[in-house]
Design a protein around this motif. Sequence first.
Motif, PDB file in Angstrom:
ATOM      1  N   ASP A  50       0.840  -1.206   0.000  1.00 42.86           N
ATOM      2  CA  ASP A  50       0.000   0.000   0.000  1.00 42.86           C
ATOM      3  C   ASP A  50       0.871   1.251   0.000  1.00 42.86           C
ATOM      4  O   ASP A  50       0.613   2.206  -0.729  1.00 42.86           O
ATOM      5  N   VAL A  52       4.012   1.679  -0.920  1.00 38.58           N
ATOM      6  CA  VAL A  52       4.743   1.899  -2.176  1.00 38.58           C
ATOM      7  C   VAL A  52       3.775   2.401  -3.251  1.00 38.58           C
ATOM      8  O   VAL A  52       4.117   3.280  -4.052  1.00 38.58           O
ATOM      9  N   GLY A  53       2.546   1.899  -3.248  1.00 42.23           N
ATOM     10  CA  GLY A  53       1.536   2.362  -4.195  1.00 42.23           C
ATOM     11  C   GLY A  53       1.199   3.834  -3.977  1.00 42.23           C
ATOM     12  O   GLY A  53       1.079   4.611  -4.923  1.00 42.23           O
ATOM     13  N   GLN A  54       1.060   4.211  -2.699  1.00 42.85           N
ATOM     14  CA  GLN A  54       0.782   5.615  -2.389  1.00 42.85           C
ATOM     15  C   GLN A  54       1.957   6.488  -2.819  1.00 42.85           C
ATOM     16  O   GLN A  54       1.764   7.568  -3.387  1.00 42.85           O
ATOM     17  N   ASN A  57       1.784   7.242  -6.494  1.00 43.14           N
ATOM     18  CA  ASN A  57       0.819   8.281  -6.863  1.00 43.14           C
ATOM     19  C   ASN A  57       1.368   9.683  -6.600  1.00 43.14           C
ATOM     20  O   ASN A  57       1.223  10.578  -7.421  1.00 43.14           O
ATOM     21  N   GLY A 132      -7.570  13.742  -4.019  1.00 43.23           N
ATOM     22  CA  GLY A 132      -7.924  12.432  -4.561  1.00 43.23           C
ATOM     23  C   GLY A 132      -6.975  11.339  -4.099  1.00 43.23           C
ATOM     24  O   GLY A 132      -7.408  10.264  -3.674  1.00 43.23           O
ATOM     25  N   LYS A 136      -7.905   8.246  -1.412  1.00 46.32           N
ATOM     26  CA  LYS A 136      -7.652   6.848  -1.762  1.00 46.32           C
ATOM     27  C   LYS A 136      -6.770   6.202  -0.694  1.00 46.32           C
ATOM     28  O   LYS A 136      -7.035   5.106  -0.216  1.00 46.32           O
ATOM     29  N   SER A 137      -5.687   6.907  -0.318  1.00 48.04           N
ATOM     30  CA  SER A 137      -4.745   6.382   0.662  1.00 48.04           C
ATOM     31  C   SER A 137      -5.404   6.195   2.027  1.00 48.04           C
ATOM     32  O   SER A 137      -5.099   5.255   2.758  1.00 48.04           O
TER      33      SER A 137
END
Lengths: 255, 167
Positions: A50, A52-54, A57, A132, A136-137
Amino acid sequence: MTTNEIENPLIKYLLHLADNALIIGHRNSEWCGHGPALEQDIALTNIALDQVGQARNFYQYAASLISDLNGEIITEDSLAYLRDSWDFKNCLLAELPNGDWAQTILKQFIVSVYQYYLYQALAQHENEKLAGIAAKSLKELSYHLRWSSDWVLRLGDGTQESKKRMQDAIAILWSYTKEWTDYVDYELNILGESIIAIQKNCEEKITAVFEEAGLTIPQDIWMHKGGKIGKHTEHLGYILSEMQFLQRAYPNVEW
Amino acid sequence: MQKQEAEIWQILEMVKDPEIPVLSIIDLGIVRSIKITKPSNNLTGSEVCVAVTPTYSACPAVDMINADIKNALLEAGYKNISIEQVLFPAWTTDWMSASGKEKLKKYGIAAPIGKSCNQTAIEELTVICPQCGSDKTKIISAFGSTACKALFQCNNCLEPFDYFKCH
Ligand SMILES: [Zn+2]
């Protein structure tokens, strides 16, 4: 590359958020295959994913702004893999070694608290893109915060040994907690008045969980800072040398 | 033009989530809009823009889903296809279709319960076992084999199962 000459507060702030997420994500990923139980190993690596995904973005957004500014193409990869430690803006707590399970849990708990209430505020920000990513985070953070709070309770209110480990972890890490709400110029520029609510929410959450877990917060101790303006501990250099090795040794490699 | 748009929705119904192949990307609710940005009477002249939102920040399937969307539309005869990533408003399990939830259950994954906005703590949910239908289940871990799932176990049939988390 360096981003240190950039003065735009939004870019600096996005890098700060991205660096926090990437570095704590990298630290959590070090637990992959080493967790105390399979489920907890998976939990921590899920949290790492999570994060690393954030980070991606935020880096993507920053990269598009920097590209517009400089007229050369900057990507999320160049920001993550080609900057040096003095260019990173993460809080020092994120880069500290994992230590034992109690230190890892405490670190994750503190990071989750600050990220959760920060993203909650940012989700209302007038910058829609930033709002946004934060919204999401935030959904992901609610799971991180619950998991790490539960573990602080479980260890703090557990056996004599687990309580001792938790209190030791606090002794080691507490001096790195103040930095999160010791705001620098680019944060103040983006967050404005909302810092008051963020700070209050974070303090209340930490106090409530510590109280329930029977843990004591150290008072009046000296606090570290500097990460947000690129002054890091020696640990960050080691993380970067491992994380950036491939891109530095084989520039632009893809797979 | 509206006919083309409706046709594209149908084509995308054939694009599956690579991790849960019984669900289409329409079932998941991640296709946010389809726009014919440049209309034309023949498909090759039309320009199509598909707006997609990721389920999770780090969803590893995003690139593959985007490639699958392009391929499906190319095969149908479209030539000018762009994919726009939208992050706002953030994806929620509320957008999953009722038929999607039914397909999940048949596949052995318990579907998300309730609305994401008034989310009950996952530990307090009564999740029905997709294997035997019992409500005597317990959570093993809020984090499962992929970012979207939690791990449960049924006290009746003793089988472990995945629960698609509210988000
Ligand atoms: Zn069962």
